[in-house]
Design a protein around this motif. Structure first.
Motif, PDB file in Angstrom:
ATOM      1  N   GLY A  72       1.593   0.728   5.190  1.00 18.02           N
ATOM      2  CA  GLY A  72       2.348   0.712   4.127  1.00 18.02           C
ATOM      3  C   GLY A  72       3.111  -0.468   3.574  1.00 18.02           C
ATOM      4  N   GLN A  81      11.844  12.319  -8.833  1.00 21.59           N
ATOM      5  CA  GLN A  81      12.379  11.523  -9.615  1.00 21.59           C
ATOM      6  C   GLN A  81      13.764  11.980  -9.825  1.00 21.59           C
ATOM      7  OE1 GLN A  81      10.665   9.742 -13.264  1.00 21.59           O
ATOM      8  NE2 GLN A  81       8.771   9.280 -12.140  1.00 21.59           N
ATOM      9  N   MET A 125      18.890  14.823 -17.112  1.00 21.14           N
ATOM     10  CA  MET A 125      20.169  14.412 -16.344  1.00 21.14           C
ATOM     11  C   MET A 125      20.863  13.729 -17.312  1.00 21.14           C
ATOM     12  SD  MET A 125      18.668  12.870 -13.051  1.00 21.14           S
ATOM     13  CE  MET A 125      20.059  12.890 -12.164  1.00 21.14           C
ATOM     14  N   MET A 132       1.894  19.849 -10.509  1.00 25.19           N
ATOM     15  CA  MET A 132       2.667  19.803 -12.034  1.00 25.19           C
ATOM     16  C   MET A 132       2.163  20.640 -13.096  1.00 25.19           C
ATOM     17  SD  MET A 132       4.560  16.076 -11.797  1.00 25.19           S
ATOM     18  CE  MET A 132       3.417  15.307 -11.356  1.00 25.19           C
ATOM     19  N   LYS A 175       0.656  -1.126  -0.136  1.00 23.32           N
ATOM     20  CA  LYS A 175      -0.168   0.049   0.113  1.00 23.32           C
ATOM     21  C   LYS A 175       0.883   1.296  -0.126  1.00 23.32           C
ATOM     22  CE  LYS A 175      -4.022  -1.725   2.513  1.00 23.32           C
ATOM     23  NZ  LYS A 175      -3.726  -2.913   2.746  1.00 23.32           N
ATOM     24  N   GLY A 176       1.941   1.211   0.597  1.00 25.85           N
ATOM     25  CA  GLY A 176       2.924   2.295   0.707  1.00 25.85           C
ATOM     26  C   GLY A 176       3.295   2.767  -0.567  1.00 25.85           C
ATOM     27  N   ALA A 177       3.484   1.920  -1.668  1.00 22.79           N
ATOM     28  CA  ALA A 177       3.786   2.051  -3.014  1.00 22.79           C
ATOM     29  C   ALA A 177       3.050   3.132  -3.789  1.00 22.79           C
ATOM     30  CB  ALA A 177       4.461   0.779  -3.732  1.00 22.79           C
ATOM     31  N   PHE A 178       3.567   4.074  -4.306  1.00 32.52           N
ATOM     32  CA  PHE A 178       2.760   5.114  -5.396  1.00 32.52           C
ATOM     33  C   PHE A 178       3.105   4.643  -6.524  1.00 32.52           C
ATOM     34  CE2 PHE A 178       1.389   8.701  -2.270  1.00 32.52           C
ATOM     35  CZ  PHE A 178       1.034   7.912  -1.484  1.00 32.52           C
ATOM     36  N   GLU A 235      11.709   0.851  -9.644  1.00 34.91           N
ATOM     37  CA  GLU A 235      11.096   1.338 -11.080  1.00 34.91           C
ATOM     38  C   GLU A 235      12.195   2.377 -11.663  1.00 34.91           C
ATOM     39  OE1 GLU A 235       6.725   1.365 -12.082  1.00 34.91           O
ATOM     40  OE2 GLU A 235       6.795   1.355 -10.060  1.00 34.91           O
ATOM     41  N   LEU A 236      13.012   3.034 -11.028  1.00 39.37           N
ATOM     42  CA  LEU A 236      13.842   3.889 -11.623  1.00 39.37           C
ATOM     43  C   LEU A 236      15.372   3.318 -11.723  1.00 39.37           C
ATOM     44  CD1 LEU A 236      12.524   7.240  -9.818  1.00 39.37           C
ATOM     45  CD2 LEU A 236      12.255   6.314 -12.137  1.00 39.37           C
ATOM     46  N   ARG A 292      -3.348  15.891  -6.641  1.00 34.93           N
ATOM     47  CA  ARG A 292      -2.483  16.443  -5.973  1.00 34.93           C
ATOM     48  C   ARG A 292      -1.134  16.871  -7.273  1.00 34.93           C
ATOM     49  NH1 ARG A 292      -0.284  14.928  -0.098  1.00 34.93           N
ATOM     50  NH2 ARG A 292      -2.200  15.577   1.227  1.00 34.93           N
ATOM     51  N   ASN A 334      10.139   2.899   2.726  1.00 32.46           N
ATOM     52  CA  ASN A 334       9.065   2.613   1.777  1.00 32.46           C
ATOM     53  C   ASN A 334       9.524   3.015   0.362  1.00 32.46           C
ATOM     54  OD1 ASN A 334       6.279   2.036   0.996  1.00 32.46           O
ATOM     55  ND2 ASN A 334       6.645   4.420   0.439  1.00 32.46           N
ATOM     56  N   GLU A 339       6.163  14.824  -8.874  1.00 34.50           N
ATOM     57  CA  GLU A 339       6.991  13.774  -9.387  1.00 34.50           C
ATOM     58  C   GLU A 339       8.409  14.034  -9.930  1.00 34.50           C
ATOM     59  OE1 GLU A 339       5.526  10.556  -8.860  1.00 34.50           O
ATOM     60  OE2 GLU A 339       6.942   9.434 -10.481  1.00 34.50           O
ATOM     61  N   GLN A 367      15.365  13.524  -7.482  1.00 31.65           N
ATOM     62  CA  GLN A 367      16.094  12.928  -6.069  1.00 31.65           C
ATOM     63  C   GLN A 367      16.488  11.656  -6.344  1.00 31.65           C
ATOM     64  OE1 GLN A 367      16.921  16.387  -4.762  1.00 31.65           O
ATOM     65  NE2 GLN A 367      17.038  14.669  -3.102  1.00 31.65           N
ATOM     66  N   MET A 413      16.746   9.849  -8.919  1.00 28.59           N
ATOM     67  CA  MET A 413      17.891   9.287  -9.696  1.00 28.59           C
ATOM     68  C   MET A 413      19.163   9.595  -9.158  1.00 28.59           C
ATOM     69  SD  MET A 413      16.029   9.512 -13.291  1.00 28.59           S
ATOM     70  CE  MET A 413      14.455   9.102 -13.608  1.00 28.59           C
ATOM     71  N   ASN A 439      -3.295   5.731   4.372  1.00 29.68           N
ATOM     72  CA  ASN A 439      -3.750   4.594   3.808  1.00 29.68           C
ATOM     73  C   ASN A 439      -4.740   3.742   4.723  1.00 29.68           C
ATOM     74  OD1 ASN A 439      -2.982   3.134   1.316  1.00 29.68           O
ATOM     75  ND2 ASN A 439      -0.961   3.244   1.893  1.00 29.68           N
ATOM     76  N   LYS A 469       7.185  13.558  -3.566  1.00 31.95           N
ATOM     77  CA  LYS A 469       6.377  12.663  -4.385  1.00 31.95           C
ATOM     78  C   LYS A 469       4.928  12.663  -3.497  1.00 31.95           C
ATOM     79  CE  LYS A 469       5.736   8.185  -6.252  1.00 31.95           C
ATOM     80  NZ  LYS A 469       6.301   7.748  -7.455  1.00 31.95           N
ATOM     81  N   ARG A 470       4.633  12.561  -2.175  1.00 32.04           N
ATOM     82  CA  ARG A 470       3.469  12.615  -1.611  1.00 32.04           C
ATOM     83  C   ARG A 470       2.856  13.745  -1.889  1.00 32.04           C
ATOM     84  NH1 ARG A 470       4.074   7.241  -1.216  1.00 32.04           N
ATOM     85  NH2 ARG A 470       6.297   7.153  -1.649  1.00 32.04           N
ATOM     86  N   VAL A 520       7.199  11.348 -16.628  1.00 28.68           N
ATOM     87  CA  VAL A 520       8.082  12.049 -16.153  1.00 28.68           C
ATOM     88  C   VAL A 520       9.219  11.565 -16.019  1.00 28.68           C
ATOM     89  CG1 VAL A 520       8.634  13.059 -13.751  1.00 28.68           C
ATOM     90  CG2 VAL A 520       6.400  13.177 -14.364  1.00 28.68           C
ATOM     91  N   ASN A 548       9.932   0.226  -2.268  1.00 32.08           N
ATOM     92  CA  ASN A 548       8.866   0.175  -3.109  1.00 32.08           C
ATOM     93  C   ASN A 548       9.063   0.808  -4.558  1.00 32.08           C
ATOM     94  OD1 ASN A 548       7.680  -1.812  -1.698  1.00 32.08           O
ATOM     95  ND2 ASN A 548       6.866   0.090  -0.385  1.00 32.08           N
ATOM     96  N   GLU A 549       9.638   2.144  -4.538  1.00 32.47           N
ATOM     97  CA  GLU A 549       9.579   2.837  -5.507  1.00 32.47           C
ATOM     98  C   GLU A 549      10.883   3.034  -6.342  1.00 32.47           C
ATOM     99  OE1 GLU A 549       7.443   6.371  -3.867  1.00 32.47           O
ATOM    100  OE2 GLU A 549       5.858   5.406  -3.391  1.00 32.47           O
TER     101      GLU A 549
END
Lengths: 457, 265
Positions: B160, B78, A281, A417, A264-267, B113-114, A412, B105, B74, B80, B82, A392, B69-70, A273, B109-110
């Motif tokens: 989480g 990203q 970069m 953005m 659940k913590g993973a967004f 993907e990067l 948000r 977390n 985004e 930060q 990377m 959550n 992010k929260r 982006v 978890n995030e």
């Protein structure tokens, strides 16, 4: 024969209206953005079996949970009886499954007990909503329609079960009348001859005194009336449900199947982006280079969600699956401390807006005509969005795995953005991270100072 | 007793041609906030005491991007992420322990993907493992005997990531009386800091979330409110002060309690 034709017409009308509405909802859900949830079918079936079929999250609150299971079992199992009613209606038979003998007796007896359970639970649920007035059923977003919707459903379920039990009570009395006539050797009318002894009536026997004084003709009239009331009622219910919060009885299954299986913590990661950040970069990237040919095909999608159709189809399915029970809201730390945010309202607003967009498309020959409105601001305010702690609790509380948090985050993302709009202190936090790699204004070079302090201890 | 400890940076280790068993990711709060620095130091002492070869990134560490992010940024996240991933991959880091559930977390978890793939554990999980493996022994002293301790679940550790048992297993080592709040584990109530709330005023309401939570904790009449997150620690500490209970109720991270029980402070 006339009765059979009438039945078939009513049945086709009910099912067609239901199918049309389902088609519209499906179209609306698919207005959402793509999302791949086709992975891990095993885990998905398991989640569905546990959460939807097994009601595992309902029983976290045992009173409501157990009574909900009574209604749920009643609803699912009594549908076997509806199958008989449909066959009878089309063929003109009376109780076509009665040939099953003692199995039939057992089935009808079980249905009656379940029907009683349904009535019992519905009465308690009505009391909880309207007399005890449990707080979560009376929040700000529970306006006139959501409140009456809930009561309509409960009252209709009680009426349907009452009709079912009354039908059986009269049937039982007619069966007795038929047996008595045969025993006396009296002449039996064709109509009465249908009521051969079949079934058992553990619950409806207590309703029999209510109809005992009626003549055979009177009993047959009431039995037929209740039979028609029951089946027409069910068909009307079928048509009503997809316009109601009660649609969860169907969507709970696909909605839990397509649950988010990540922690659940993973967004979610925003790939659009990632591409831009990688370009930024990459020291060898040419900032003036023409965009890649495939990029020109489609206009760039909006970052985050401004309107309901910027959300994914799963988020929209979530909104149609919501039955407005308010468990999310009652667990929300922001809501519990008097803030405007209510995760249930987020779901209701999302559904109301995608419905509005769907109607707009229908009225404008299949194309959305800008109505100057959007999910953000016209439905959900910035104040609501900024009250979320992303804890959550709402996601955990939802009995059908709805994820209001993901919608809050996507809204948000749009604010930040696309509009660069955030509370001042949040902007300051962004600046700090950008300038010195921490949300506060400390020099990055001081990050390791605590190690020096330990050297000196 | 408190001894001088040298905490090496990755740069130092690499210069010596050494590799650490685990990287200690400190996080912004643990690096800059005076209260949270005590937690960081307690973790460093525990790791040192248990003979864990660890290093920190020091000035090469940067915000994971969690609050960005929260809050919906985004891009900043990203950027930060990377940068951090470049540093971590540059040092060929495989294992990370961190005292912050938000860092835990996001890296667990995030970051994958990067391109950042690491085995990331929260310090309570790491300490639990050290105890299980017999690498960390608490002194026989009865520092916490007869004391009432209640644990406040951090959202990004509990809901989480479904980590509920490790912090409790560690606390059980203290021979104290562990009491649970009504809203605990899956039903735990947030401290009010997550989702970038830490960095802004709360929206208008009738109560602060941390007051609601502290109230619940204080109903249990605990001697210690145990935390596993520097932000929760701040929120609960403020809550206890609000009720003027700071004289009788301590708000301490599990690492601090263990360091104290092992006579390391």
């Amino acid at each position: 024969m006339l009765e059979q034709i009438a039945f078939v017409l009513v049945f086709i009308a009910g099912v067609s209206l239901f199918a049309l509405r389902i088609k519209a909802i499906r179209r609306n859900i698919l207005l959402g953005r793509d999302l791949d949830r086709s992975d891990q079918p095993g885990a998905r079936w398991k989640t569905m079996a546990l959460v939807a079929l097994g009601q595992s999250k309902m029983v976290v609150r045992p009173v409501a949970g157990l009574m909900h299971i009574l209604i749920y079992l009643g609803f699912v199992i009594i549908n076997i009886e509806v199958l008989e009613i449909i066959i009878d209606g089309v063929t003109g038979h009376h109780r076509i499954f009665s040939g099953l003998g003692s199995i039939y007796d057992f089935l009808i007896g079980s249905f009656e007990i379940l029907a009683f359970g349904v009535v019992f639970s519905c009465v308690i649920f009505l009391l909880r909503r309207n007399v005890i007035r449990i707080k979560r059923f009376h929040a700000a977003e529970m306006t006139k329609w959501p409140t009456s919707d809930a009561n309509i459903i409960l009252v209709v379920e009680i009426l349907l079960m009452f009709a079912f039990l009354s039908m059986n009570a009269c049937d039982g009395l007619l069966q007795q009348a038929l047996s008595a006539s045969i025993a006396e050797g009296a002449e039996v009318s064709t109509q009465l001859s249908h009521y051969v002894s079949a079934g058992s009536f553990p619950v409806s026997q207590f309703l029999m005194p209510l109809y005992d004084g009626l003549s055979v003709e009177g009993l047959i009239f009431v039995e037929r009336f209740m039979w028609w009331f029951h089946i027409v009622g069910i068909l009307a219910f079928l048509v009503y449900v997809p316009y109601s919060k009660h649609f969860h009885i169907f969507l709970a299954f696909p909605n839990t199947y397509y649950s988010n299986l990540e922690a659940k913590g993973a967004f979610t990661n925003m790939e659009a982006v990632t591409k831009e950040v990688q370009l930024m970069m990459d020291p060898s990237a040419d900032p003036f280079a023409a965009p890649a040919p495939d990029a020109a095909d489609a206009p760039p999608a909006r970052f985050g969600a401004k309107d309901a159709n910027d959300l994914t189809w799963k988020q929209l399915m979530d909104s149609y699956s919501c039955t407005e029970c308010g468990r999310c809201t009652s667990q929300c730390p922001a809501n519990q401390t008097g803030k405007l945010l209510s995760p249930r309202k987020i779901m209701m607003d999302t559904r109301d807006r995608i419905e509005e967009i769907g109607k707009n498309i229908d009225q404008n020959k299949g194309e959305f005509k800008d109505d100057g409105k959007s999910l953000i601001r016209d439905f959900i305010s910035e104040e609501e969005l900024w009250a979320c702690t992303s804890c959550n609790a709402c996601v955990e509380a939802c009995p059908v795995n709805i994820d209001p948090l993901s919608i809050i985050v996507d809204l948000r993302r749009y604010l930040i953005m696309e509009e660069s709009k955030s509370p001042e202190s949040i902007t300051a936090m962004f600046n700090n991270i950008e300038n010195n790699g921490a949300p506060w204004a400390f020099p990055a070079s001081d990050r390791g100072n605590w190690t020096q302090e330990m050297n000196e201890a | 007793m408190s001894q001088a400890i040298h905490v090496p940076t990755m740069a130092e280790m690499v210069a010596k041609g050494e590799t650490p068993e685990v990287l200690f990711w400190v996080g912004c709060s643990g690096s800059f906030d005076d209260r949270a620095k005590k937690i960081t130091k307690a973790i460093a002492r525990i790791l040192t005491h248990a003979g864990v070869k660890f290093a920190v990134l020091g000035a090469e560490e940067s915000c994971t991007g969690d609050p960005a992010k929260r809050a919906g940024n985004e891009f900043l996240y990203q950027m930060q992420a990377m940068q951090n991933i470049m540093v971590l991959n540059g040092y060929d880091i495989k294992h990370i322990v961190t005292g912050c559930p938000h860092c835990f977390n996001i890296m667990k978890n995030e970051y994958p993907e990067l391109g950042g793939n690491y085995e990331v554990v929260h310090h309570t999980q790491f300490i639990n493992q050290l105890i299980k493996d017999g690498r960390l022994k608490l002194s026989d002293g009865d520092t916490f005997k007869g004391k009432r301790i209640t644990f406040h679940d951090p959202c990004y550790l509990g809901r989480g990531n479904d980590v509920y048992e490790a912090p409790r297993a560690v606390l059980q080592q203290l021979d104290a009386e562990l009491v649970e709040m009504r809203r605990c584990k899956k039903q735990g109530l947030c401290c009010g800091a997550g989702g970038a709330q830490m960095f802004k005023e709360a929206e208008p309401g009738n109560k602060e979330v941390n007051i609601e939570r502290t109230e619940e904790a204080l109903e249990l009449k605990p001697n210690v409110i145990a935390t596993g997150c520097p932000f929760c620690n701040t929120m609960m500490t403020d809550g206890v002060k609000n009720f003027e209970k700071e004289g009788s109720v301590d708000v301490k991270d599990i690492a601090e309690l263990i360091a104290e029980a092992a006579d390391l402070l």
